[in-house]
Scaffold this active site. Structure first.
Site, short mmCIF file in Angstrom:
data_model
loop_
_atom_site.label_atom_id
_atom_site.label_comp_id
_atom_site.label_asym_id
_atom_site.label_seq_id
_atom_site.Cartn_x
_atom_site.Cartn_y
_atom_site.Cartn_z
N VAL A 19 0.86 -1.18 0.00
CA VAL A 19 0.00 0.00 0.00
C VAL A 19 0.89 1.22 0.00
O VAL A 19 2.05 1.18 0.44
CB VAL A 19 -0.95 0.04 1.22
CG1 VAL A 19 -1.99 -1.07 1.10
CG2 VAL A 19 -0.19 -0.06 2.52
N SER A 20 0.34 2.34 -0.50
CA SER A 20 1.17 3.51 -0.71
C SER A 20 1.07 4.55 0.40
O SER A 20 1.87 5.48 0.44
CB SER A 20 0.82 4.17 -2.05
OG SER A 20 -0.55 4.52 -2.08
N THR A 21 0.10 4.43 1.27
CA THR A 21 0.00 5.37 2.40
C THR A 21 -0.37 4.60 3.65
O THR A 21 -0.92 3.50 3.60
CB THR A 21 -1.08 6.44 2.15
OG1 THR A 21 -2.38 5.84 2.25
CG2 THR A 21 -0.92 7.10 0.79
#
Length: 205
Positions: A19-21
């Site tokens: 996931v990016s955040t």
């Protein structure tokens, strides 16, 4: 999650999720991987943005995978920062005898299957070419807009020092910017920067 336990002789399905955040959840990806029968000890994760160079989980996975293994992801964009990186990684893994399988792409990819592998490589190559085309088109559009506004796109144009000195000599002789530009091929706009010291009188154009 992935523990790097001794690798068995036969091929494994190895999961990867990212996931990016920190506000996003790995749950959906992990559930999909678990539904494929991939245990927690064979799932590697990262909570990093796609642009981050530090992806410890992916690096561990790539170091652990062996010929005959298959890396399973929810969608292919989880393993790369852009289409070209995904293409390169899939190609490199294929060279190592390691497959890649996605679960939720519009056209699920499985490079361990010969027919699907050819389709996957073709699609990825097509998408990479499209990305290059779109980039070139955006650059061309920006250049057209800039030229319409008499602005230069890209690195400033540099002129040889000897030409600038020659232009200064011609200016000292009283020649106009237009005459100097014709002889030196330096645009008038640049001549104004090079040839207007405050102690000299302006020259007519």
């Amino acid at each position: 999650m992935g523990t790097g336990i001794p690798h068995p002789q036969h091929g494994l399905d190895l999961g990867y999720a990212r996931v990016s955040t920190t506000r996003q959840s790995l749950a959906r990806q992990l559930d999909a991987l678990s539904a494929e029968g991939i245990g927690d000890d064979r799932i590697y994760t990262d909570n990093k943005t796609g642009s981050s160079l530090e992806r410890e989980g992916l690096n561990q996975l790539l170091g652990y995978a062996r010929p005959g293994d298959t890396i399973v992801v929810h969608t292919l964009d989880r393993i790369g920062r852009n289409l070209r990186e995904v293409l390169n990684l899939v190609h490199d893994l294929a060279g190592r005898g390691i497959g890649v399988r996605s679960l939720a792409d519009p056209l699920p990819i499985d490079t361990t299957d010969e027919g699907q592998g050819r389709i996957a490589s073709g699609l990825l190559a097509l998408f990479a070419e499209m990305e290059r085309t779109y980039t070139a088109e955006r650059a061309a559009h920006a250049r057209t807009v800039a030229e319409a506004g008499n602005r230069h796109i890209g690195r400033p144009i540099a002129h040889p020092a000897d030409k600038i000195e020659y232009a200064r000599l011609l200016r000292g002789e009283g020649q106009s910017y237009g005459e100097i530009s014709a002889k030196t091929k330096i645009p008038k706009a640049s001549l104004h920067r090079y040839l207007t010291p405050s102690h000299l009188q302006p020259i007519s154009t």
